[in-house]
Design a protein around this motif. Structure first.
Motif, PDB file in Angstrom:
ATOM      1  N   TYR A 178     -34.088 -58.019-133.838  1.00  0.00           N
ATOM      2  CA  TYR A 178     -33.873 -56.869-132.968  1.00  0.00           C
ATOM      3  C   TYR A 178     -32.409 -56.812-132.544  1.00  0.00           C
ATOM      4  CZ  TYR A 178     -38.984 -56.905-132.396  1.00  0.00           C
ATOM      5  OH  TYR A 178     -40.333 -56.882-132.613  1.00  0.00           O
ATOM      6  N   LYS A 179     -31.952 -55.604-132.282  1.00  0.00           N
ATOM      7  CA  LYS A 179     -30.656 -55.394-131.657  1.00  0.00           C
ATOM      8  C   LYS A 179     -30.886 -54.952-130.218  1.00  0.00           C
ATOM      9  CE  LYS A 179     -28.401 -53.974-135.959  1.00  0.00           C
ATOM     10  NZ  LYS A 179     -27.658 -52.894-136.663  1.00  0.00           N
ATOM     11  N   ARG A 180     -29.884 -55.156-129.398  1.00  0.00           N
ATOM     12  CA  ARG A 180     -30.023 -54.783-127.992  1.00  0.00           C
ATOM     13  C   ARG A 180     -30.373 -53.301-127.869  1.00  0.00           C
ATOM     14  NH1 ARG A 180     -28.366 -57.178-123.281  1.00  0.00           N
ATOM     15  NH2 ARG A 180     -28.238 -55.779-121.480  1.00  0.00           N
ATOM     16  N   GLY A 181     -31.437 -53.020-127.140  1.00  0.00           N
ATOM     17  CA  GLY A 181     -31.891 -51.662-126.946  1.00  0.00           C
ATOM     18  C   GLY A 181     -32.941 -51.204-127.932  1.00  0.00           C
ATOM     19  N   ASP A 182     -33.217 -52.019-128.962  1.00  0.00           N
ATOM     20  CA  ASP A 182     -34.267 -51.652-129.912  1.00  0.00           C
ATOM     21  C   ASP A 182     -35.626 -51.670-129.233  1.00  0.00           C
ATOM     22  OD1 ASP A 182     -32.465 -51.342-131.903  1.00  0.00           O
ATOM     23  OD2 ASP A 182     -32.975 -53.169-132.999  1.00  0.00           O
TER      24      ASP A 182
ATOM     25  N   HIS B 217     -42.866 -48.889-122.661  1.00  0.00           N
ATOM     26  CA  HIS B 217     -41.608 -48.785-123.401  1.00  0.00           C
ATOM     27  C   HIS B 217     -40.760 -50.006-123.055  1.00  0.00           C
ATOM     28  CE1 HIS B 217     -42.372 -44.734-124.890  1.00  0.00           C
ATOM     29  NE2 HIS B 217     -42.770 -44.389-123.665  1.00  0.00           N
ATOM     30  N   ILE B 218     -40.635 -50.899-124.010  1.00  0.00           N
ATOM     31  CA  ILE B 218     -39.891 -52.141-123.805  1.00  0.00           C
ATOM     32  C   ILE B 218     -38.712 -52.150-124.760  1.00  0.00           C
ATOM     33  CG2 ILE B 218     -40.018 -54.653-123.925  1.00  0.00           C
ATOM     34  CD1 ILE B 218     -42.961 -54.484-123.240  1.00  0.00           C
ATOM     35  N   ARG B 219     -37.510 -52.320-124.208  1.00  0.00           N
ATOM     36  CA  ARG B 219     -36.288 -52.365-124.991  1.00  0.00           C
ATOM     37  C   ARG B 219     -35.763 -53.793-125.031  1.00  0.00           C
ATOM     38  NH1 ARG B 219     -36.402 -47.565-127.703  1.00  0.00           N
ATOM     39  NH2 ARG B 219     -36.976 -45.896-126.257  1.00  0.00           N
ATOM     40  N   PHE B 220     -35.303 -54.204-126.206  1.00  0.00           N
ATOM     41  CA  PHE B 220     -34.863 -55.587-126.394  1.00  0.00           C
ATOM     42  C   PHE B 220     -33.679 -55.907-125.484  1.00  0.00           C
ATOM     43  CE2 PHE B 220     -32.722 -58.997-128.893  1.00  0.00           C
ATOM     44  CZ  PHE B 220     -33.766 -59.915-128.890  1.00  0.00           C
ATOM     45  N   LYS B 221     -33.835 -56.942-124.668  1.00  0.00           N
ATOM     46  CA  LYS B 221     -32.825 -57.479-123.750  1.00  0.00           C
ATOM     47  C   LYS B 221     -32.475 -56.520-122.608  1.00  0.00           C
ATOM     48  CE  LYS B 221     -30.438 -60.521-127.045  1.00  0.00           C
ATOM     49  NZ  LYS B 221     -29.129 -60.891-127.623  1.00  0.00           N
TER      50      LYS B 221
ATOM     51  N   VAL C 174     -37.883 -62.518-130.657  1.00  0.00           N
ATOM     52  CA  VAL C 174     -38.705 -62.756-129.475  1.00  0.00           C
ATOM     53  C   VAL C 174     -39.409 -64.106-129.636  1.00  0.00           C
ATOM     54  CG1 VAL C 174     -40.642 -61.932-128.098  1.00  0.00           C
ATOM     55  CG2 VAL C 174     -39.042 -60.298-129.111  1.00  0.00           C
ATOM     56  N   ILE C 175     -39.367 -64.927-128.609  1.00  0.00           N
ATOM     57  CA  ILE C 175     -39.944 -66.273-128.662  1.00  0.00           C
ATOM     58  C   ILE C 175     -41.290 -66.328-127.951  1.00  0.00           C
ATOM     59  CG2 ILE C 175     -39.593 -68.703-128.098  1.00  0.00           C
ATOM     60  CD1 ILE C 175     -37.727 -67.568-130.248  1.00  0.00           C
ATOM     61  N   PHE C 176     -41.387 -65.719-126.787  1.00  0.00           N
ATOM     62  CA  PHE C 176     -42.612 -65.831-125.990  1.00  0.00           C
ATOM     63  C   PHE C 176     -42.664 -64.674-125.004  1.00  0.00           C
ATOM     64  CE2 PHE C 176     -44.914 -67.477-122.229  1.00  0.00           C
ATOM     65  CZ  PHE C 176     -46.137 -67.725-122.829  1.00  0.00           C
ATOM     66  N   ALA C 177     -43.880 -64.346-124.585  1.00  0.00           N
ATOM     67  CA  ALA C 177     -44.059 -63.283-123.591  1.00  0.00           C
ATOM     68  C   ALA C 177     -45.325 -63.552-122.796  1.00  0.00           C
ATOM     69  CB  ALA C 177     -44.132 -61.909-124.271  1.00  0.00           C
TER      70      ALA C 177
ATOM     71  N   LYS D 177     -56.847 -41.981-106.543  1.00  0.00           N
ATOM     72  CA  LYS D 177     -55.574 -41.809-107.235  1.00  0.00           C
ATOM     73  C   LYS D 177     -54.830 -43.139-107.293  1.00  0.00           C
ATOM     74  CE  LYS D 177     -55.123 -36.997-105.709  1.00  0.00           C
ATOM     75  NZ  LYS D 177     -54.289 -36.010-104.965  1.00  0.00           N
ATOM     76  N   VAL D 178     -54.468 -43.530-108.508  1.00  0.00           N
ATOM     77  CA  VAL D 178     -53.735 -44.790-108.707  1.00  0.00           C
ATOM     78  C   VAL D 178     -52.515 -44.514-109.565  1.00  0.00           C
ATOM     79  CG1 VAL D 178     -55.763 -46.273-108.505  1.00  0.00           C
ATOM     80  CG2 VAL D 178     -55.120 -45.386-110.740  1.00  0.00           C
ATOM     81  N   THR D 179     -51.467 -45.267-109.295  1.00  0.00           N
ATOM     82  CA  THR D 179     -50.222 -45.176-110.060  1.00  0.00           C
ATOM     83  C   THR D 179     -49.968 -46.530-110.715  1.00  0.00           C
ATOM     84  OG1 THR D 179     -49.302 -43.536-108.550  1.00  0.00           O
ATOM     85  CG2 THR D 179     -47.762 -44.713-109.975  1.00  0.00           C
ATOM     86  N   HIS D 180     -49.951 -46.561-112.032  1.00  0.00           N
ATOM     87  CA  HIS D 180     -49.693 -47.794-112.772  1.00  0.00           C
ATOM     88  C   HIS D 180     -48.197 -47.912-113.055  1.00  0.00           C
ATOM     89  CE1 HIS D 180     -53.836 -49.128-113.728  1.00  0.00           C
ATOM     90  NE2 HIS D 180     -54.127 -47.836-113.656  1.00  0.00           N
ATOM     91  N   THR D 181     -47.643 -49.065-112.741  1.00  0.00           N
ATOM     92  CA  THR D 181     -46.226 -49.329-112.960  1.00  0.00           C
ATOM     93  C   THR D 181     -46.063 -50.664-113.668  1.00  0.00           C
ATOM     94  OG1 THR D 181     -46.035 -50.374-110.776  1.00  0.00           O
ATOM     95  CG2 THR D 181     -45.538 -48.007-110.915  1.00  0.00           C
ATOM     96  N   TYR D 182     -44.830 -50.902-114.139  1.00  0.00           N
ATOM     97  CA  TYR D 182     -44.552 -52.181-114.810  1.00  0.00           C
ATOM     98  C   TYR D 182     -43.070 -52.496-114.715  1.00  0.00           C
ATOM     99  CZ  TYR D 182     -42.754 -49.456-118.796  1.00  0.00           C
ATOM    100  OH  TYR D 182     -42.042 -48.598-119.583  1.00  0.00           O
ATOM    101  N   SER D 183     -42.785 -53.783-114.851  1.00  0.00           N
ATOM    102  CA  SER D 183     -41.401 -54.269-114.881  1.00  0.00           C
ATOM    103  C   SER D 183     -41.243 -55.188-116.093  1.00  0.00           C
ATOM    104  CB  SER D 183     -41.040 -55.030-113.598  1.00  0.00           C
ATOM    105  OG  SER D 183     -41.173 -54.195-112.459  1.00  0.00           O
ATOM    106  N   VAL D 184     -40.030 -55.253-116.616  1.00  0.00           N
ATOM    107  CA  VAL D 184     -39.738 -56.094-117.781  1.00  0.00           C
ATOM    108  C   VAL D 184     -38.521 -56.947-117.459  1.00  0.00           C
ATOM    109  CG1 VAL D 184     -39.188 -56.169-120.238  1.00  0.00           C
ATOM    110  CG2 VAL D 184     -40.655 -54.347-119.346  1.00  0.00           C
ATOM    111  N   HIS D 185     -38.657 -58.272-117.668  1.00  0.00           N
ATOM    112  CA  HIS D 185     -37.545 -59.193-117.437  1.00  0.00           C
ATOM    113  C   HIS D 185     -37.362 -60.054-118.687  1.00  0.00           C
ATOM    114  CE1 HIS D 185     -39.192 -58.345-113.346  1.00  0.00           C
ATOM    115  NE2 HIS D 185     -37.917 -58.130-113.098  1.00  0.00           N
ATOM    116  N   TRP D 186     -36.114 -60.144-119.146  1.00  0.00           N
ATOM    117  CA  TRP D 186     -35.782 -60.920-120.343  1.00  0.00           C
ATOM    118  C   TRP D 186     -35.096 -62.216-119.940  1.00  0.00           C
ATOM    119  CZ3 TRP D 186     -37.060 -59.499-125.313  1.00  0.00           C
ATOM    120  CH2 TRP D 186     -37.565 -58.200-125.476  1.00  0.00           C
ATOM    121  N   PHE D 187     -35.477 -63.305-120.632  1.00  0.00           N
ATOM    122  CA  PHE D 187     -34.913 -64.626-120.366  1.00  0.00           C
ATOM    123  C   PHE D 187     -34.533 -65.275-121.703  1.00  0.00           C
ATOM    124  CE2 PHE D 187     -38.056 -63.650-117.137  1.00  0.00           C
ATOM    125  CZ  PHE D 187     -37.353 -63.853-115.950  1.00  0.00           C
ATOM    126  N   GLU D 188     -33.368 -65.869-121.727  1.00  0.00           N
ATOM    127  CA  GLU D 188     -32.931 -66.542-122.956  1.00  0.00           C
ATOM    128  C   GLU D 188     -33.625 -67.888-123.082  1.00  0.00           C
ATOM    129  OE1 GLU D 188     -28.809 -67.493-125.426  1.00  0.00           O
ATOM    130  OE2 GLU D 188     -28.744 -66.868-123.319  1.00  0.00           O
TER     131      GLU D 188
END
Length: 608
Positions: A34-38, A92-96, A172-175, A205-216
């Motif tokens: 992957y490239k950054r943002g892929d 929608h998950i973008r690399f790094k 990607v190593i692990f998630a 009424k429910v709102t589903h959200t998510y966060s993405v954190h990248w670790f080397e």
């Protein structure tokens, strides 16, 4: 809880034609760069009760965020057999690139949908996502019960997920997913508004959200399987269990020593006593003696049900070859922990290809013992295991289909498997049978068999078939009983078995113990002037399958938390087939060990 699978799109089914390239399923996964943002695609897969690994449903059967048109991922045969039904998600998950509390979707849940979610959470439903062949697990919601009087019962839905993804370079190593520091949305009746979520307008009424954190991560892609094995969403029960292996080895050494020393000493005395007077052939031996010598004209009398006996030996030889092939492939590293269902694919391919072994062994021995209906023998050999398998699968698959489980196979997969048996398995059985029939030699009996069978004296109770089956089945079972727990935890749990070297040792121990016990029990049978050893040798050690099935019942009741019709049908149906496979394998080893032993002692007696 029953969840209907609904009208799933046909994208998954349209790719079933590619499954004929089965060998591709066994190749290790290639690293995706992957490239950054892929975009890194996250697939939703399945949900199900935490304690019932084989009761799984499509993720989109729950009232969750889903795209307007669901696109399924092309799956391998092993993945379909494993109950996987991967579909693209809205994440929608973008690399790094980190993401903080991004909105996934907003839903208005009806009362029926809320009840469905509440019931799923109360049954401890967990979900499985897949990102770059890495499974991601998490619970659908949160449940808490406390107190007796007053009783507190709280049910909450997780509407926010934190994705923590590790990378190394461009791979990607692990998630995993976390709900730490996140409050669940309460689903109690009349819960009211909580944190922007409220009841109104006829729904919740429910709102589903998510966060993405990248670790080397310092771990290279080639070793990322180690990271997954160290993850502990499911309870860890498999460890390197050298003590059980040592105990089994000690048992084998003592058993081998006992059989070799005792039998060799007894046989030496027998040879000295039987050959002291004359050195003629077997037909000239003194008929006044007793013991195994006196039945030399009957010991090679062919048994009843020749075709069935040869079919058992043929299918048993096939499964011995298949089991050895699977273990060798595992030792060569052909089963990647990230390649879902690789062992399932390998087992199907090897079962079809080794059908020639069953046909060859069965027809070859059937011809040696003067069998005439070799066509019927081939048909019986090909259906001895496939018929019980089809019957069991029909029942289990019907239960899964009725419950809407993803374990129910699509029609295209069923046709593929049927085609593999019709176009590969059965023809190879026929070809092997023809070759075995044409290349079969003589039976090579050291002694001539008389036309009139000798009367068998009354046998004491400890020489009856049931007693020999109890002894011959218990000792091999005791040699593998400890290891059997780890195998069950792998097959009926979520463990990744990686100790294939130990498994090979245990497999060799099992076969060695079965052969030794068979020889000892056969000698005791012949010493009582009972020449009906043919079927007795198969049943004595083949009864190990009965002990394994009894153990499976014990495991289900005392070592697992499985429950429900779906899981029970799957567990006991395939446990019966497993017991049958062990019976066929060990019965085959037992028979050939006994036949080799009998030929040896009577040939030695005749030569003297």
């Amino acid at each position: 809880m029953q969840l209907g699978i609904g009208h799933l799109p046909g994208g998954c089914q349209r790719t079933m034609g590619l499954y004929c390239v089965l060998v591709l399923c066994l190749l290790p996964g290639w690293a995706l760069g992957y490239k950054r943002g892929d975009n890194v695609t996250l697939y939703v897969n399945k949900v199900g009760p935490y304690h019932n690994p084989q009761e799984t449903y499509h993720y989109y059967t729950l009232p969750v965020c889903r795209p307007e048109k669901v696109h399924h991922k092309s799956l391998s045969l092993g993945e379909v057999l494993d109950g996987d039904r991967m579909a693209e998600s809205l994440y929608h998950i973008r690399f790094k690139e980190n993401t903080e509390k991004k909105t996934l979707c907003q839903l208005t849940l009806s009362e029926k949908q809320v009840d469905q979610l509440r019931e799923a959470i109360e049954e401890l439903y967990y979900f499985e996502f897949v990102l770059d062949d890495i499974p991601i697990w998490g619970f659908v919601g949160y449940m808490e019960e406390s107190g007796f009087l007053p009783h507190s019962h709280k049910v909450g839905l997780w509407t926010h997920l934190d994705f923590n993804i590790e990378y190394n370079g461009d791979s990607v190593i692990f998630a995993n997913v976390s709900v730490k520091d996140v409050k669940p949305v309460p689903l109690e009746e009349g819960g009211g508004a909580v944190g922007g979520v409220g009841v109104g307008g006829g729904g919740l009424k429910v709102t589903h959200t998510y966060s993405v954190h990248w670790f080397e991560s310092p771990l290279p892609h080639a070793r990322r399987a180690e990271r997954l094995r160290d993850y502990s969403f499911f309870p860890k029960t498999l460890e390197i269990h050298w003590l059980s292996i040592i105990n089994s080895l000690v048992l084998v050494v003592l058993l081998l020593g006992f059989v070799i020393i005792i039998l060799m000493r007894v046989l030496k005395n027998d040879f000295a006593r039987y050959n002291v007077e004359e050195e003629g052939g077997c037909d000239d031996l003194d008929q006044g003696d007793n013991g195994w010598k006196i039945i030399h004209t009957d010991v090679f009398r062919f048994p009843p049900y020749k075709s069935l006996l040869c079919a058992v030996l043929g299918v048993g030889a096939q499964f011995l070859t298949l089991a050895t092939g699977i273990i060798v492939m595992a030792l060569l590293g052909m089963f990647n922990v990230h390649r879902h269902g690789a062992i399932n694919s390998a087992a199907i391919v090897l079962y079809a290809l080794t059908s020639c072994v069953s046909g060859y062994v069965s027809c070859s021995f059937y011809t040696q013992i003067h069998g005439q209906r070799w066509v019927w023998n081939i048909i019986l050999t090909s259906s001895l295991f496939s018929a019980p398998l089809f019957l069991t699968w029909s029942v289990v698959n019907s239960v899964h289909w009725w419950s809407g489980s993803t374990q129910a196979l699509p029609a295209t997969t069923v046709l593929l498997l049927l085609g593999a048996w019709v176009l590969v398995g059965f023809p190879l059985t026929v070809i092997g049978g023809i070759v075995g029939k044409n290349r079969a030699g003589s039976f090579q009996a050291p002694c001539r068999t008389r036309n009139i069978p000798r009367q068998i004296p009354t046998q004491p109770w400890y020489k009856h078939t049931a007693v020999h089956m109890a002894i011959g089945g218990f000792l091999p079972f005791s040699a593998i009983s400890v290891e059997l727990y780890y195998i069950f935890a792998t097959v009926w749990g979520r463990e990744h078995y990686t100790l294939y070297g130990i498994l090979l040792c245990v497999f060799a121990i099992l076969l060695s113990v079965g052969a030794c016990i068979s020889v000892a029990l056969t000698y005791f049978l012949l010493s009582g002037e009972d020449y009906r050893w043919w079927w007795r040798s198969v049943l004595s050690t083949g009864s190990t399958g009965l002990f394994i099935f009894v153990y499976s019942v014990f495991y289900y009741r005392n070592r697992s938390s499985m429950s429900g019709l779906v899981q029970s049908a799957e567990f006991f149906g395939y446990s019966l087939l497993t017991a049958l496979v062990f019976s066929l394998m060990l019965g085959t080893v037992s028979f050939w060990a006994s036949l080799t032993f009998i030929r040896y002692i009577y040939r030695s007696l005749k030569m003297d």
